[in-house]
Design a protein around this motif. Structure first.
Motif, PDB file in Angstrom:
ATOM      1  N   GLU A   3     -10.764   4.793   4.200  1.00 59.83           N
ATOM      2  CA  GLU A   3     -10.472   5.804   3.175  1.00 59.83           C
ATOM      3  C   GLU A   3     -10.618   5.213   1.780  1.00 59.83           C
ATOM      4  O   GLU A   3     -10.403   4.018   1.572  1.00 59.83           O
ATOM      5  N   ILE A   8      -7.208   1.945   7.818  1.00 57.62           N
ATOM      6  CA  ILE A   8      -5.932   2.258   8.455  1.00 57.62           C
ATOM      7  C   ILE A   8      -6.158   2.324   9.953  1.00 57.62           C
ATOM      8  O   ILE A   8      -7.223   2.729  10.423  1.00 57.62           O
ATOM      9  N   GLY A  53      -3.327   4.740  -2.402  1.00 57.88           N
ATOM     10  CA  GLY A  53      -3.366   5.783  -1.363  1.00 57.88           C
ATOM     11  C   GLY A  53      -4.729   6.459  -1.326  1.00 57.88           C
ATOM     12  O   GLY A  53      -5.442   6.512  -2.329  1.00 57.88           O
ATOM     13  N   LYS A  59       0.853  -1.192   0.000  1.00 59.46           N
ATOM     14  CA  LYS A  59       0.000   0.000   0.000  1.00 59.46           C
ATOM     15  C   LYS A  59       0.885   1.237   0.000  1.00 59.46           C
ATOM     16  O   LYS A  59       1.928   1.265   0.663  1.00 59.46           O
ATOM     17  N   MET A  60       0.449   2.212  -0.749  1.00 60.64           N
ATOM     18  CA  MET A  60       1.125   3.500  -0.721  1.00 60.64           C
ATOM     19  C   MET A  60       0.376   4.392   0.259  1.00 60.64           C
ATOM     20  O   MET A  60      -0.854   4.300   0.393  1.00 60.64           O
TER      21      MET A  60
HETATM   22 MG    MG Z   1      -4.379   4.338   2.570  1.00 56.79          MG
END
Ligand code: MG
Ligand code: OOG
Length: 255
Positions: free
Chosen positions: A102, A136, A225, A57-58
């Motif tokens: 997110e 997250i 992201g 994951k970025m």
């Molecule tokens: Mg993320």
């Protein structure tokens, strides 16, 4: 002084037991290089427990995210099979400290990719693209950290859901993204918020994994992201992400 291996155990235990911890930087400020070493060592502990690396994951690839957490460096972390949650399923709060969700875009790799690559080379290594939700969960108290802390903590990575895979021919550079909680839109954005184009995040991913001596492998998932700020999760909520041309995905949050 704690060794990097001791710090890896510290963050790994916090993640494993969903326990919040004081920031490493309170006592042991880490360089970016040492922070990635701690991350790698903590992930080795997970692999030793049987978790499998399934991608990366970025993090902090959009301004909205950088502003939300006060760190303005692009980071990366590793995804394992244990983090994957079912699309349309129930996600339990019990394995998290203070999770947030997110909206993201995911890539599925069909060819190996690493090092310095162009956007065209990066896309020619992609099998498919999909809408994704990342969960997250910083292990640090109050979700507060510096860049070394967050890298050591696997860039807060703790769960994710991926939707239906689509052809990489679809232009993903500027797709509308709406994240709704209980049917009410909460965050509205565009995939263009991700470094101007999520493909740039894949280009960065290839470069960053190479600096750790790794590569993106066929079958790997890469999360580009968050396109908007993340929303705190609470039991009882339903989460829905709609991405223009890529469809919708969601999950319900249980106790
Ligand atoms: Mg993320
Ligand atoms: C750091 C991880 C950031 C993203 O998509 O920007 C991230 C955090 O916000 O805790 O996953």
């Amino acid at each position: 002084m704690k060794t990097l291996a001791e710090l890896a155990e510290y963050v790994d235990e916090a993640a494993r037991t969903a326990t919040e911890i004081p920031q490493i930087s309170d006592t042991h400020p880490l360089s970016v290089e040492d922070a990635y070493a701690v991350q790698a060592l903590s992930m080795q502990r997970r692999y030793a427990r049987g978790e499998k690396r399934i991608g990366i994951k970025m993090g902090l690839t959009s301004r909205a995210k950088m502003i939300q957490v006060g760190v303005s460096d692009v980071t990366w972390g590793r995804l394992t099979d244990a983090m994957r949650e079912e699309e349309g399923g129930v996600v339990s709060m019990s394995r998290f400290v203070h999770p947030r969700v997110e909206p993201e875009i995911a890539f599925l790799m069909k060819k190996p990719l690493s090092g310095k690559v162009s956007a065209l080379e990066a896309m020619s290594a992609v099998e498919a693209v999909a809408p994704a939700l990342e969960i997250i969960d910083s292990r640090y108290k109050a979700f507060k950290f510096d860049v070394g802390d967050v890298i050591a903590d696997n860039s807060s990575s703790s769960g994710f859901v991926v939707g239906t895979w689509h052809s990489p021919e679809i232009d993903i550079s500027n797709l509308g993204m709406v994240l709704s909680i209980n049917g009410r839109p909460q965050e509205i954005g565009s995939s263009a918020a991700i470094l101007g184009n999520p493909v740039r995040s894949l280009v960065s991913a290839a470069r960053m994994v190479a600096s750790a001596g790794e590569e993106l492998k066929p079958g790997d998932i890469v999360l580009a992201g968050g396109a908007t700020a993340a929303i705190p999760m609470e039991a009882g909520q339903s989460v829905l992400l709609e991405v223009e041309n890529l469809g919708q995905i969601g999950f319900n949050i249980g106790d």
